[in-house]
Enzyme design. Sequence first.
Site, PDB file in Angstrom:
ATOM      1  N   PRO A 179       8.791   3.189  10.245  1.00  0.00           N
ATOM      2  CA  PRO A 179       8.705   3.052  11.698  1.00  0.00           C
ATOM      3  C   PRO A 179       7.484   2.274  12.186  1.00  0.00           C
ATOM      4  CG  PRO A 179       8.252   5.303  11.014  1.00  0.00           C
ATOM      5  CD  PRO A 179       8.788   4.593   9.819  1.00  0.00           C
ATOM      6  N   ASN A 180       7.750   1.484  13.200  1.00  0.00           N
ATOM      7  CA  ASN A 180       6.731   0.707  13.926  1.00  0.00           C
ATOM      8  C   ASN A 180       6.199  -0.495  13.162  1.00  0.00           C
ATOM      9  OD1 ASN A 180       6.665   2.305  16.367  1.00  0.00           O
ATOM     10  ND2 ASN A 180       5.760   3.898  15.107  1.00  0.00           N
ATOM     11  N   ARG A 230       1.050  -4.916  17.379  1.00  0.00           N
ATOM     12  CA  ARG A 230       0.622  -3.518  17.344  1.00  0.00           C
ATOM     13  C   ARG A 230      -0.782  -3.400  16.739  1.00  0.00           C
ATOM     14  NH1 ARG A 230       2.613   0.602  12.675  1.00  0.00           N
ATOM     15  NH2 ARG A 230       1.619   2.456  13.517  1.00  0.00           N
ATOM     16  N   TYR A 252      -4.033  -3.484  11.981  1.00  0.00           N
ATOM     17  CA  TYR A 252      -2.926  -3.928  11.131  1.00  0.00           C
ATOM     18  C   TYR A 252      -2.832  -5.452  10.969  1.00  0.00           C
ATOM     19  CZ  TYR A 252      -1.520   0.943  11.768  1.00  0.00           C
ATOM     20  OH  TYR A 252      -1.496   2.320  11.787  1.00  0.00           O
ATOM     21  N   ASN A 272       6.111   1.303   2.459  1.00  0.00           N
ATOM     22  CA  ASN A 272       5.176   1.674   3.513  1.00  0.00           C
ATOM     23  C   ASN A 272       5.971   2.500   4.510  1.00  0.00           C
ATOM     24  OD1 ASN A 272       3.366   1.995   5.558  1.00  0.00           O
ATOM     25  ND2 ASN A 272       2.781  -0.176   5.710  1.00  0.00           N
ATOM     26  N   ALA A 300       4.220   6.308   9.677  1.00  0.00           N
ATOM     27  CA  ALA A 300       3.820   7.681  10.016  1.00  0.00           C
ATOM     28  C   ALA A 300       4.601   8.737   9.244  1.00  0.00           C
ATOM     29  CB  ALA A 300       3.983   7.892  11.522  1.00  0.00           C
ATOM     30  N   GLU A 310       3.565   3.619  -3.179  1.00  0.00           N
ATOM     31  CA  GLU A 310       3.199   3.824  -1.770  1.00  0.00           C
ATOM     32  C   GLU A 310       2.173   2.773  -1.356  1.00  0.00           C
ATOM     33  OE1 GLU A 310       1.040   7.484  -1.316  1.00  0.00           O
ATOM     34  OE2 GLU A 310       0.929   7.301   0.874  1.00  0.00           O
ATOM     35  N   HIS A 351      -0.071   0.991   2.117  1.00  0.00           N
ATOM     36  CA  HIS A 351      -0.473   1.008   3.524  1.00  0.00           C
ATOM     37  C   HIS A 351      -1.373  -0.179   3.793  1.00  0.00           C
ATOM     38  CE1 HIS A 351       1.132   5.014   3.916  1.00  0.00           C
ATOM     39  NE2 HIS A 351       0.551   5.309   2.776  1.00  0.00           N
ATOM     40  N   ARG A 360      -9.237   7.168   8.117  1.00  0.00           N
ATOM     41  CA  ARG A 360      -8.821   7.193   9.534  1.00  0.00           C
ATOM     42  C   ARG A 360      -8.746   8.653  10.023  1.00  0.00           C
ATOM     43  NH1 ARG A 360      -3.902   3.384  10.488  1.00  0.00           N
ATOM     44  NH2 ARG A 360      -4.496   3.850  12.644  1.00  0.00           N
TER      45      ARG A 360
HETATM   46  C1  DQA Z   1       0.347   2.712   7.946  1.00  0.00           C
HETATM   47  C2  DQA Z   1      -0.602   3.885   8.249  1.00  0.00           C
HETATM   48  C3  DQA Z   1       0.126   5.003   8.948  1.00  0.00           C
HETATM   49  O1  DQA Z   1      -0.753   6.064   9.238  1.00  0.00           O
HETATM   50  C4  DQA Z   1       0.713   4.494  10.260  1.00  0.00           C
HETATM   51  O2  DQA Z   1       1.447   5.517  10.880  1.00  0.00           O
HETATM   52  C5  DQA Z   1       1.516   3.266  10.098  1.00  0.00           C
HETATM   53  C6  DQA Z   1       1.033   2.223   9.212  1.00  0.00           C
HETATM   54  C7  DQA Z   1      -0.402   1.501   7.336  1.00  0.00           C
HETATM   55  O3  DQA Z   1       0.271   0.624   6.839  1.00  0.00           O
HETATM   56  O4  DQA Z   1      -1.625   1.444   7.380  1.00  0.00           O
HETATM   57  O5  DQA Z   1       2.533   3.088  10.743  1.00  0.00           O
HETATM   58  O6  DQA Z   1       1.312   3.137   7.008  1.00  0.00           O
END
Ligand code: DQA
Length: 141
Positions: free
Chosen positions: A9-10, A17, A22, A69, A72, A94, A96, A103
């Site tokens: 998501p996102n 964003r 990011y 990735n 959240a 995994e 990020h 964070r």
């Molecule tokens: C993320 C870190 C997560 O905490 C966040 O919710 C994201 C992006 C990252 O790529 O740093 O959506 O996965």
Amino acid sequence: MKILVLNGPNLNMLGTRKREIYGTETLEEINEWLKKKFPETELEFFQSNHEGAIIDKLQTTDADGAVLNAGAYTHYSIAIRDAIEGRESLPCVEVHLSDISKREDFRKVSFLTEVCKATFAGFGKESYVKGIEFLLERQNG
Ligand code: DQA
């Protein structure tokens, strides 16, 4: 080897964003960049804002490994964790963009780390590169 690059998501909002965290590139730009970095490797790209769609993809992909990735969902999805754990033939890494260990407290917890073969966080888009390289080396080594 076929590798699934799976974003949650996102992450479709990259580029607009929270650019200070990011970066300024869109997900499409990052994916195109990855294709150029790994011309010999078959990459499949998938992004969804929906937990169930991510799980469906993990269950049905014919890829040999996945770089995930989960956004959240990383921090609370037992369902995605179970999907990874349930597909032993699909090694997952995994990744990020940001360093989640530095964070907010709620981001320091990952429900996925234990069921993934490796974690790369805090390297921006290079985190995806490290994830793909890990899977390729694992396959070849
Ligand atoms: C993320 C870190 C997560 O905490 C966040 O919710 C994201 C992006 C990252 O790529 O740093 O959506 O996965």
